[in-house]
Design a protein around this motif. Structure first.
Motif, PDB file in Angstrom:
ATOM      1  N   ARG A 213       5.481 -67.264  -6.084  1.00 16.26           N
ATOM      2  CA  ARG A 213       6.810 -67.873  -6.054  1.00 16.26           C
ATOM      3  C   ARG A 213       7.453 -67.768  -7.441  1.00 16.26           C
ATOM      4  N   LYS A 214       8.665 -67.253  -7.472  1.00 19.26           N
ATOM      5  CA  LYS A 214       9.386 -67.132  -8.742  1.00 19.26           C
ATOM      6  C   LYS A 214      10.118 -68.425  -9.044  1.00 19.26           C
ATOM      7  N   ARG A 215       9.809 -68.982 -10.194  1.00 21.23           N
ATOM      8  CA  ARG A 215      10.436 -70.238 -10.599  1.00 21.23           C
ATOM      9  C   ARG A 215      11.708 -69.956 -11.383  1.00 21.23           C
ATOM     10  N   ARG A 216      12.794 -70.417 -10.836  1.00 22.25           N
ATOM     11  CA  ARG A 216      14.088 -70.241 -11.507  1.00 22.25           C
ATOM     12  C   ARG A 216      14.759 -71.602 -11.629  1.00 22.25           C
ATOM     13  N   LYS A 217      15.322 -71.823 -12.771  1.00 16.49           N
ATOM     14  CA  LYS A 217      16.000 -73.086 -13.014  1.00 16.49           C
ATOM     15  C   LYS A 217      17.362 -73.085 -12.330  1.00 16.49           C
ATOM     16  N   SER A 218      17.759 -74.272 -11.890  1.00 14.75           N
ATOM     17  CA  SER A 218      19.061 -74.470 -11.253  1.00 14.75           C
ATOM     18  C   SER A 218      19.235 -73.532 -10.063  1.00 14.75           C
ATOM     19  N   THR A 219      18.173 -73.349  -9.271  1.00 16.34           N
ATOM     20  CA  THR A 219      18.243 -72.486  -8.104  1.00 16.34           C
ATOM     21  C   THR A 219      17.679 -73.234  -6.902  1.00 16.34           C
ATOM     22  N   PHE A 220      18.418 -73.205  -5.805  1.00 15.41           N
ATOM     23  CA  PHE A 220      17.978 -73.878  -4.581  1.00 15.41           C
ATOM     24  C   PHE A 220      17.122 -72.922  -3.768  1.00 15.41           C
ATOM     25  N   ASP A 221      15.922 -73.361  -3.400  1.00 14.13           N
ATOM     26  CA  ASP A 221      14.991 -72.545  -2.640  1.00 14.13           C
ATOM     27  C   ASP A 221      14.882 -73.127  -1.237  1.00 14.13           C
ATOM     28  N   ALA A 222      15.348 -72.347  -0.240  1.00 17.18           N
ATOM     29  CA  ALA A 222      15.335 -72.803   1.149  1.00 17.18           C
ATOM     30  C   ALA A 222      14.123 -72.283   1.908  1.00 17.18           C
ATOM     31  N   GLU A 223      13.137 -71.741   1.230  1.00 15.56           N
ATOM     32  CA  GLU A 223      11.974 -71.179   1.903  1.00 15.56           C
ATOM     33  C   GLU A 223      11.056 -72.290   2.385  1.00 15.56           C
ATOM     34  N   ASP A 224      10.644 -72.175   3.654  1.00 13.75           N
ATOM     35  CA  ASP A 224       9.782 -73.183   4.261  1.00 13.75           C
ATOM     36  C   ASP A 224       8.336 -72.938   3.836  1.00 13.75           C
ATOM     37  N   ASP A 225       7.561 -74.032   3.730  1.00 13.42           N
ATOM     38  CA  ASP A 225       6.147 -73.885   3.371  1.00 13.42           C
ATOM     39  C   ASP A 225       5.368 -73.149   4.449  1.00 13.42           C
TER      40      ASP A 225
END
Length: 886
Positions: A213-225
């Protein structure tokens, strides 16, 4: 069973199925803790790495059969019993088992897997994996109750820590060398390969189905677990493509991914497969080159991909030992993964599901639990080998009892990670049907608990698992927390093969006609064989293991084990491969059984008329000499008594033990349920009676036909006997005619010889010269005698010996000449140190002479008062000084 042993009766009350002391002991939680109910649901859903409870959470496979030995995992111990001794023991006291002494295994065993050669047993808990070396034959003769076995902990750094990811599935690779390649898939998407013959701690290879998983600041991640957790994996299958080198994985969300190519570090691969794969890749390249030369735009990505595939296949071919060139006898050869391509295999997916699978009525969809890949069986595709020999099936199961069946119409090919030629094209699976096992309808019909909670929540603890039949490829068993179902794919495959063949034979057919043909194809035959859910107690005994032995001694049966260690055995029937096997109509819908949910009726299948031959244009002049009382078409077994697989038409019950001491309460729902059961059983009795009458009518008709045929045969024998008596005079006349014919042939031969002597008594002059010339030429070629050295044959042999004698010297001279030419060319291209020094020395001398001549010319010009241009060297020096001044 017709004289066969009743294994269910023999295994009843067998001590090998005794519950562990943690359950049945004084401090145990009791047998009811192993049942799936609303109160025990958290134990089935939550996994604790510190306290691994014995509840059957997640994937379970607790039994295996090795030859005639039954292996059972109970708690943290592994038990083994000889079924041969069980057959001979008639009393419970004579039945015994052995415990495999493995001190390294201190965890609850959830899965066991037997390697291909039957010598190693892999066991896995929720977080740990170990391998046990099974004892040799004769262990049952030991006096002690325990058998010391070597056990090895697998990958403790990756699977035994508190932060380790849960284990999704373990399986042995079928092409692992010596059957020692174990694959362990964890929930985080890591597929690790362990080779027991090399190292049990560090994996030989590791593949990831879930990217980091790429960690990006101020980014919304809609990916389900659920899209990042793997539920199960399966190996691909095929004959002449990349199928055997493909690994499929399914996420909890239902997304399917694949990695190709994958080959164990130490593999044993059939030699014919490598040659077939070479032909497949070569055909792909030829098709691409033909389409490019035909005016279509070229694709650099495909060209590079096929070049990589060619390099991979060539590296496999180089590892083949001498003598395995095509065509050759198929044999297993040791192969290692090629290292010519440095890029890692790419993860392909998620697969596009066209059309999108539908959800079951009354369910919002559950998590995926298992995946299996099936190849198109030879028996079903025998009549249409050309159209469907490469078609594969992918089955995915879900918690709510839905099974999606996909057609693998676009085979997965080998791909590698590349930044230059990255593609966004996703592979595709054609959705054929969604099968409903009836779990949702059964739970909804059961109502709610006493506390008002919905029983539908029990699907959260359900984990359906597939099991392939070892004999019939078109039969798949699926077991879950509420019972066992069998999926018969034979009608689907046969009708699909006929549809594809008709579409290919019709030259004017379009996509619309093929779609209309596929709409009439039969569906999968679904039949419940065991139910474990009790409506009265609102709980179920989950099935934790299913095994189908492939051993003649044990007969063809299916062994089913529930969580409370109750064994159920069903004998199966072997199907005949004869084309004259009568077609059986679809089995009747299974009847509901008291104490369990109403069984799911088998899906209705459209009936297809068998293709009839065109009537003959020429009418018969005379009627048939004998007309049979029976019909031309073969007799079909009535569907009420047709059981081709041998499984019962009504599912058997294996319900939890009723621990309540209260009396059975009769309610309107109970009476309504009993009325439905009685009505269904009455209908089955009526159908069986009608089928019995039809069979009696058929039997009486066959008896009459048998008498008529017997009388007709006696009449034919009498006629033949009379013709034999009357034919003696005819035989004597034929013998006299044969003697006369031989005499006439001899007389004709003598007359022909006389005519030839009169017409041409001797050879002509030209014929004599021709034969003399032939004799001279033969003498010149072959020789006058055996040792004639002047003949052409002897001179040719002498010339061949001289050539063989001079050829090595000529080759040696040619190699020396090539080496001399090569050294000469190299000497011309590069100067030596001495040559460079000599050239520099001469260049300095020439430069000095030029400077003296320039000074002499300038002096003479001053004397004669003549203006001359400055020498080039002086101009260059002045130019440099002027640039410096500026």
């Amino acid at each position: 069973m017709g004289g066969e042993e009743d294994w269910e009766e023999l295994l009843r009350d067998h001590p090998v199925f005794a519950l562990p002391k943690s359950i049945s002991g004084p401090a145990g939680r009791g047998e009811e803790s192993l049942n799936l109910s609303l109160s025990s649901l958290p134990d089935f859903v939550n996994l604790d790495p510190v306290d691994d409870k014995p509840t059957p959470s997640g994937r379970r496979q607790a039994i295996a059969i090795k030859d005639a030995d039954l292996i059972v995992a109970v708690g943290s111990e592994v038990r083994i019993a000889s079924l041969g001794d069980t057959k001979g023991a008639r009393s419970t006291s004579q039945k015994s088992y052995k415990v495999l002494h493995t001190p390294n295994i201190q965890f609850e065993i959830h899965q066991i897997a037997l390697n291909p050669n039957g010598k190693l047993l892999a066991v896995a808990g929720a977080f740990q994996v170990a391998v046990i070396v099974l004892p040799r034959t004769g262990f049952n003769k030991l006096v002690t109750t325990t058998v010391d076995c070597k056990s090895i902990q697998i990958g403790q750094y990756y699977h035994a820590a508190d932060t380790s990811a849960p284990i999704a599935k373990i399986d042995w690779h079928p092409w692992g060398q010596g059957g020692s390649t174990l694959l362990v898939m964890t929930v985080d998407g890591k597929l690790r390969e362990y080779d027991m013959s090399v190292d049990a701690e560090e994996p030989q290879q590791t593949f990831s189905f879930v990217p980091d998983r790429k960690r990006r600041k101020s980014t919304f991640d809609a990916e389900d677990d659920a899209e990042r957790e793997v539920a199960s994996f399966s190996f691909g299958r095929g004959k002449a493509d990349w199928g055997p080198l493909t690994v499929y994985a399914v996420m909890r969300s239902g997304d399917v991914y694949a990695i190709c190519p994958y080959l164990p570090r130490n593999a044993s691969v059939p030699s014919t497969y490598i040659h077939a794969l070479e032909c497949y890749v070569g055909a792909k390249q030829e098709f691409l080159s033909a389409s490019t030369s035909g005016g279509q735009p070229s694709s650099d990505g495909l060209t590079t991909l096929y070049d990589y595939q060619r390099k991979y296949v060539n590296a496999l071919l180089k590892q083949l030992p001498p003598g395995t060139a095509w065509p050759a006898t198929n044999r297993l050869v040791p192969i290692h993964p090629p290292t010519t391509i440095k890029n890692a295999p790419a993860r392909q997916g998620p697969f596009l599901l066209q059309p999108a699978p539908r959800n079951l009525e009354g369910s919002e969809g559950g998590d995926a639990t298992d995946i299996v890949y099936l190849s198109f069986g030879d028996d079903a595709a025998e009549e249409s080998e050309g159209e469907t020999e490469r078609l594969g099936l992918v089955l995915v199961s879900f918690q709510d009892g839905k099974v999606d069946l996909y057609l693998d119409v676009e085979k997965v090919e080998a791909r590698w990670e590349s930044k230059l030629h990255s593609t966004n094209e996703l592979p595709m699976l054609a959705t054929y049907e969604s099968i409903d096992l009836g779990i949702v309808s059964s739970l909804n019909a059961a109502g709610k608990s006493a506390k008002g909670e919905s029983l539908f929540d029990l699907v959260q603890g359900n984990h359906p698992v597939f099991l392939n039949d070892p004999i019939h490829d078109d039969t798949v068993y699926i077991y879950h927390a509420f019972g066992v179902h069998v999926l018969q794919l034979e009608p689907l495959l046969k009708s699909l093969a006929v549809a594809l063949r008709e579409a290919n034979n019709d030259s004017g057919s379009a996509a619309g006609s093929l779609e209309a043909t596929l709409e009439s194809v039969a569906q999968t035959d679904v039949q419940p064989i065991l139910l474990t859910f009790s409506v009265e107690q609102q709980s179920s005994s989950p099935v934790i293991g299913v095994a189908v032995p492939n051993d003649v001694y044990l007969t063809y049966s299916i062994f089913i084990l529930t969580s409370v260690m109750r064994m159920s055995v069903f004998p199966l029937n072997l199907r005949s491969e004869s084309p004259c096997t009568p077609e059986v109509e679809e089995p009747p819908s299974a009847a509901p059984t008291p104490g369990g949910p109403p069984a799911l009726p088998a899906p209705t299948q459209p009936r297809h008329a068998s293709p009839q031959k065109a009537p003959q244009a020429v009418a018969k002049e005379e009627p048939s000499a004998y007309v049979s009382l029976l019909e031309e078409d073969p007799f079909k077994i009535p569907q009420a008594i047709a059981r081709p697989s041998g499984l019962p038409s009504n599912p058997r019950l294996s319900l939890p033990t009723n621990v309540t001491k209260g009396e059975f309460m009769i309610t309107p729902d109970t009476l309504r349920y009993l009325g439905t059961v009685v009505e269904h059983i009455s209908a089955q009795i009526r159908d069986i009676q009608l089928a019995h009458r039809a069979l009696e009518t058929r039997a009486s008709l066959q008896e009459k036909e048998f008498k008529r045929q017997r009388d007709k045969c006696a009449e034919m024998l009498d006629t033949a006997r009379e013709m034999g008596l009357k034919g003696k005079t005819q035989l004597e006349r034929i013998a006299r005619m044969q003697e006369t014919q031989r005499a006439l042939l001899a007389r004709l031969d003598r007359a022909l010889q006389g005519l030839m002597a009169k017409a041409s008594p001797e050879l002509s002059e030209n014929e004599t010269k021709w034969f003399e010339e032939l004799r001279r030429m033969k003498q010149e070629v072959v020789g006058a005698s055996k040792y004639d050295d002047r003949s052409l044959v002897a001179r040719a042999k002498l010339l061949r010996r001289e050539v063989d004698r001079l050829l090595p010297h000529l080759k040696e001279m040619r190699e020396k000449e090539e080496a001399r030419q090569k050294s000469l060319i190299q000497s011309r291209e590069a100067l030596g140190l001495s040559q460079a020094f000599e050239l520099g020395k001469r260049s300095t001398e020439e430069r000095t002479r030029i400077s003296l001549m320039e000074a002499e010319l300038l002096r003479m010009a001053n004397i004669l008062d003549i203006s001359l241009d400055r020498p080039p060297t002086v101009q260059k020096q002045n130019g440099d000084s002027g640039a410096t001044d500026k």
